[in-house]
Design a protein around this motif. Structure first.
Motif: not given
Lengths: 311, 82
Positions: A12-20, A35-38, A95-97
């Motif tokens: 799913t990591l690969a998918q996530g990178a593609a999506r981002a 978004s890519l960085w995030r 990413l978040g606070k």
């Protein structure tokens, strides 16, 4: 089992990178971190989570169980430490606070039933990070989860699968030990942009185990790791995560239930808690539509996540 | 107490005990989905049935009941076995 799960994660990591990468194209015209960085940082956090869990399970957990003393307490503190490390990652990647309100009420959490709305997967991490020895009523499915099961068993957390009477008895024992019990009374994550809808279990436990209620409201903007979004979804701006600990009170402070039969009392208290949560979110919504600079001033912003040692 | 009387009392008990609209308490009504009972209510139901019939019950007696009619059947069996 852990390895199998990790394999799935890298898939799913690969998918996530593609999506981002798709919204990332627009990032050329916006100077803010894209978004890519995030997306990448989010994937790193998940990998960190898996590595911490596997290392913890294979190395630290056996050590915690071999040493004498209160084992389940030690296991809980260990899990809490892992969550704190993870939250430091999340915050340092921007990413978040995490903003904590009502910290003084954390010191009064001992023996209380902590009830919280549940917008995000992160909620359990934050609450366990802040309450290192807290107990929790866990869904039966977590007892079989490849990453969590060893900690769930060794930490002696309360299961909801052994029948209602046993669950209540376990809560009473935990309360007598001075433990805080965390429960998400909706039974699952709150669907995005909806009011929490409380089940009756929390009220049943508070009344029948004789526990004070410590209500917690969680506000996660923009929503992440919700029930209906994939784990790799990451919004383009920093997530403002506000967790507010309210004053612990006896059930009768929410609803007068002393003269009612147990089933009536549980229904009355559930309705009262439902109204209480709705009121909290109504006032939060009012704060949201205030001028942009106003909300920050209402947060008691904290630079780092320090657990309350006295709890 | 005949069967009809027993059923009538059970319906009244369910409605009063669990704050239900009496019109919704029908033999076909499902305890959890339609009437919104939870697992702890099932324990309370067992206790209330004990008061109603004078038969000893355990929470497990009602574990497999999914509708009001199932509860009626279980109660009839308990009364018959007394």
């Amino acid at each position: 089992m852990g390895a199998a799960n990790f394999g799935k994660l890298t898939d799913t990591l690969a998918q996530g990178a593609a999506r981002a990468a798709i919204p990332g194209r627009d990032a050329t015209c916006e100077p803010a971190p894209g978004s890519l960085w995030r997306g990448g940082a989010n994937v790193l956090c998940f990998i960190g989570f898996a590595v911490l869990a596997i290392f913890g399970t294979l190395v630290l957990l056996p050590a915690a169980l071999v040493l004498p003393g209160n084992r389940s307490r030690r296991v809980r503190r260990l899990a809490s430490l892992g969550f704190r490390i993870l939250l430091v990652f999340i915050q340092s990647f921007s990413l978040g606070k995490i903003h904590i309100e009502g910290k003084e009420n954390l010191a009064r959490a001992s023996g209380c039933l902590l009830i919280a709305n549940h917008p995000s997967f992160v909620d359990s991490l934050v609450l366990f990070a802040l309450l290192p020895e807290a107990n929790c009523i866990m869904k039966a499915v977590l007892r079989h989860h490849p990453l969590f099961a060893p900690f769930v068993h060794a930490g002696g957390y309360i299961s909801n699968a052994s029948g209602p009477l046993e669950t209540i008895a376990a809560c009473r024992r935990a309360k007598e030990n001075g433990e805080t019990i965390i429960i998400f009374p909706e039974g699952s994550r709150t669907p995005a942009d909806t009011m929490p809808r409380l089940h009756r279990g929390a009220a049943q436990i508070a009344l029948r185990a004789g526990m004070d209620i410590l209500p917690v409201t969680i506000h996660c903007d923009p929503p992440i790791l919700t029930h209906d979004r994939p784990w790799y979804y990451m919004p383009s701006r920093r997530v403002e995560y506000v967790v507010s600990f309210h004053e612990p009170r006896q059930p009768r402070a929410f609803a007068p239930t002393d003269d009612l039969s147990p089933p009536h009392a549980a229904r009355r208290l559930t309705r009262a808690l439902q109204t209480w949560f709705e009121h909290q979110f109504d006032s939060m919504h009012t704060a949201d539509i205030a001028p942009p600079s106003a909300p920050q001033s209402t947060f008691e912003a904290t630079a780092s996540l320090q657990p309350n040692r006295s709890s | 107490m005949n069967d009809e009387e027993l059923s009538a009392r059970l319906y009244r008990l369910l409605a009063e005990h669990f704050e239900l609209d009496p019109a919704k308490v029908t033999p076909e009504a499902r305890l959890y989905e339609d009437l919104g009972l939870d697992s702890i209510d099932a324990v309370d139901l067992a206790l209330a049935v004990e008061d109603l019939t004078g038969c000893e019950t355990t929470p497990n007696d009602f574990q497999n009941a999914s509708t009001v009619a199932d509860v009626e059947t279980i109660i009839r069996k308990l009364v018959a076995a007394k």
